[in-house]
Design a protein around this motif. Structure first.
Motif, PDB file in Angstrom:
ATOM      1  N   ALA A  14    -110.968   6.711-130.114  1.00 46.33           N
ATOM      2  CA  ALA A  14    -111.666   5.450-129.861  1.00 46.33           C
ATOM      3  C   ALA A  14    -113.169   5.664-129.832  1.00 46.33           C
ATOM      4  O   ALA A  14    -113.945   4.891-130.421  1.00 46.33           O
ATOM      5  CB  ALA A  14    -111.194   4.849-128.544  1.00 46.33           C
ATOM      6  N   THR A  15    -113.588   6.732-129.171  1.00 45.29           N
ATOM      7  CA  THR A  15    -115.014   6.999-128.993  1.00 45.29           C
ATOM      8  C   THR A  15    -115.670   7.515-130.272  1.00 45.29           C
ATOM      9  O   THR A  15    -116.752   7.052-130.661  1.00 45.29           O
ATOM     10  CB  THR A  15    -115.215   8.017-127.858  1.00 45.29           C
ATOM     11  OG1 THR A  15    -114.612   7.526-126.664  1.00 45.29           O
ATOM     12  CG2 THR A  15    -116.696   8.278-127.624  1.00 45.29           C
ATOM     13  N   ASP A  16    -115.003   8.456-130.933  1.00 48.20           N
ATOM     14  CA  ASP A  16    -115.622   9.134-132.081  1.00 48.20           C
ATOM     15  C   ASP A  16    -115.431   8.411-133.405  1.00 48.20           C
ATOM     16  O   ASP A  16    -116.212   8.632-134.337  1.00 48.20           O
ATOM     17  CB  ASP A  16    -115.062  10.552-132.215  1.00 48.20           C
ATOM     18  CG  ASP A  16    -115.450  11.447-131.053  1.00 48.20           C
ATOM     19  OD1 ASP A  16    -116.240  11.001-130.203  1.00 48.20           O
ATOM     20  OD2 ASP A  16    -114.944  12.586-130.985  1.00 48.20           O
ATOM     21  N   THR A  17    -114.403   7.573-133.507  1.00 48.94           N
ATOM     22  CA  THR A  17    -114.081   6.978-134.804  1.00 48.94           C
ATOM     23  C   THR A  17    -114.083   5.447-134.783  1.00 48.94           C
ATOM     24  O   THR A  17    -114.753   4.815-135.587  1.00 48.94           O
ATOM     25  CB  THR A  17    -112.708   7.488-135.294  1.00 48.94           C
ATOM     26  OG1 THR A  17    -112.729   8.922-135.296  1.00 48.94           O
ATOM     27  CG2 THR A  17    -112.426   6.996-136.705  1.00 48.94           C
ATOM     28  N   HIS A  18    -113.338   4.846-133.867  1.00 46.63           N
ATOM     29  CA  HIS A  18    -113.265   3.379-133.847  1.00 46.63           C
ATOM     30  C   HIS A  18    -114.595   2.739-133.471  1.00 46.63           C
ATOM     31  O   HIS A  18    -115.040   1.786-134.128  1.00 46.63           O
ATOM     32  CB  HIS A  18    -112.176   2.921-132.879  1.00 46.63           C
ATOM     33  CG  HIS A  18    -110.803   2.940-133.476  1.00 46.63           C
ATOM     34  ND1 HIS A  18    -109.851   1.990-133.209  1.00 46.63           N
ATOM     35  CD2 HIS A  18    -110.221   3.798-134.346  1.00 46.63           C
ATOM     36  CE1 HIS A  18    -108.740   2.261-133.882  1.00 46.63           C
ATOM     37  NE2 HIS A  18    -108.947   3.372-134.564  1.00 46.63           N
ATOM     38  N   LEU A  19    -115.209   3.225-132.402  1.00 44.59           N
ATOM     39  CA  LEU A  19    -116.458   2.610-131.954  1.00 44.59           C
ATOM     40  C   LEU A  19    -117.537   2.629-133.041  1.00 44.59           C
ATOM     41  O   LEU A  19    -118.153   1.583-133.314  1.00 44.59           O
ATOM     42  CB  LEU A  19    -116.958   3.282-130.679  1.00 44.59           C
ATOM     43  CG  LEU A  19    -118.259   2.711-130.098  1.00 44.59           C
ATOM     44  CD1 LEU A  19    -118.121   1.229-129.784  1.00 44.59           C
ATOM     45  CD2 LEU A  19    -118.674   3.502-128.841  1.00 44.59           C
ATOM     46  N   PRO A  20    -117.799   3.765-133.701  1.00 46.29           N
ATOM     47  CA  PRO A  20    -118.802   3.741-134.785  1.00 46.29           C
ATOM     48  C   PRO A  20    -118.444   2.759-135.902  1.00 46.29           C
ATOM     49  O   PRO A  20    -119.333   2.109-136.476  1.00 46.29           O
ATOM     50  CB  PRO A  20    -118.801   5.189-135.291  1.00 46.29           C
ATOM     51  CG  PRO A  20    -118.328   5.996-134.140  1.00 46.29           C
ATOM     52  CD  PRO A  20    -117.325   5.136-133.443  1.00 46.29           C
ATOM     53  N   ALA A  21    -117.147   2.638-136.228  1.00 43.86           N
ATOM     54  CA  ALA A  21    -116.736   1.703-137.274  1.00 43.86           C
ATOM     55  C   ALA A  21    -117.010   0.267-136.853  1.00 43.86           C
ATOM     56  O   ALA A  21    -117.536  -0.544-137.641  1.00 43.86           O
ATOM     57  CB  ALA A  21    -115.260   1.889-137.588  1.00 43.86           C
TER      58      ALA A  21
END
Length: 345
Positions: A14-21
């Motif tokens: 969630a922090t490293d991939t979803h949030l930036p997207a």
């Protein structure tokens, strides 16, 4: 107007991939709140997301539905039926991570829930289904004549530095096949996205690494519903070897070869035409797939635009499609060399 999205499950992905997207798509989404069973993790996520709303419970989040337009859920997949039912019964569209569920019984529940609430979408986050390579190859398929067979292989060395390796859902997987369903549905989204549904599977599996928690390597023979026969190999737990991903489709007037190995700067499609007769001209062409959709940005874009327009026709990763991907893994695990029909949703 943008969609107000709440994130449920604020771990590494969630922090490293979803949030930036989601932040890249700030014209579509506004992250407004989050929840995690361990509140400290939710607070860390909230700080990084620049938000202040951290819910104390899932019930509190759902009760705040007037402030939330959509949920992005990143829970261990055994909880997918519960979070889907909670969201849909409150009229909130939801995106869940692949695989659709831990097993086919639970996957059926997710499909049934989506059918019970047809006006509230359930979107399965499987970015491989939105690869540019799929549409590029499908466009070229008629050039190689009648399709006959395929070879699909994705193999690589075990990654001892994988940041997810120590997580419980990797070491003690509740989802069938562990790595084979977690990563295998990626591969099957690509394969079936081009060639259609798989009818039957004959497979053998084995376990190379104790750290995998269960079987982690699959060799199989498959038949598509359209009658193609082919092989599907998947394993990422070998010793020192180059990580390779190749997909070859063979017809009576040529072949198409996709090399999606991560060592390449970008995926490459090779189209070989001719060979239907002795006189047919033989040609070879190459297409470099620039800016392939390796991250979740494209799938989140499709999801969000569909919600804003209330037009879900562009959704590829419906519960029924994601069910099929998991059902192929299920058939392979049950096979032990025998031909097993793939269960239908």
């Amino acid at each position: 107007m943008s969609l107000r999205i709440a994130v449920v499950g604020t771990g590494i992905f969630a922090t490293d991939t979803h949030l930036p997207a989601l932040q890249k798509l700030d014209n579509i989404y506004q992250v407004v709140g989050c929840y995690n069973r361990t509140k400290a993790k939710a607070e860390t996520f909230a700080k990084k997301a620049g938000i202040t709303k951290v819910y104390d419970s899932l019930d509190e989040l759902l009760a705040d539905k007037d402030s939330i337009d959509v949920i992005d859920a990143l829970l261990p997949v055994q909880y997918n039926p519960l979070i889907v039912e909670s969201a849909l019964s409150n009229g909130i569209p939801i995106a869940i991570e692949k695989p659709i569920a831990a097993n086919l019984e639970d996957a059926h529940k997710v499909v049934e829930l989506s059918r019970k609430y047809p006006d509230t979408p359930v979107f399965i986050l499987e970015q491989w289904a939105y690869y540019k390579s799929i549409e590029l190859i499908k466009k070229e398929l008629p050039r190689i004549g009648k399709l006959v067979s395929f070879q699909y292989s994705s193999t690589g060395a075990f990654n001892f530095n994988n940041k997810y390796l120590s997580t419980g859902w990797r070491q003690h997987p509740k989802h069938i096949g562990g790595y084979l369903s977690d990563g295998g549905v990626h591969q099957l989204a690509l394969l079936t996205g081009i060639l259609g549904h798989i009818k039957s599977v004959s497979a053998k599996t084995t376990q190379i690494r104790e750290l995998s928690g269960t079987v982690d390597t699959l060799y199989s023979l498959m038949e598509t519903e359209s009658g193609l026969i082919g092989t599907f190999t998947y394993g990422s737990c070998f010793g020192n070897t180059e990580k390779k991903g190749i997909f070859q489709i063979l017809g009576d007037n040529g072949s198409i070869y996709l090399d999606f190995s991560p060592t390449l700067p970008s995926p490459k499609i090779t189209i070989n035409t001719g060979g239907f007769s002795a006189e047919s001209e033989r040609k070879t062409e190459e297409i470099q797939v620039e800016n392939e959709n390796f991250d979740p940005v494209r799938e989140f874009q499709v999801f969000g635009e569909g919600l804003l327009k209330k037009d879900y026709s562009g959704y590829i990763t419906t519960p029924e499609v994601a069910f099929h991907h998991l059902a192929i893994v299920d058939a392979a695990l049950k096979s032990n060399g025998q031909s097993i029909d793939v269960e239908k949703a």
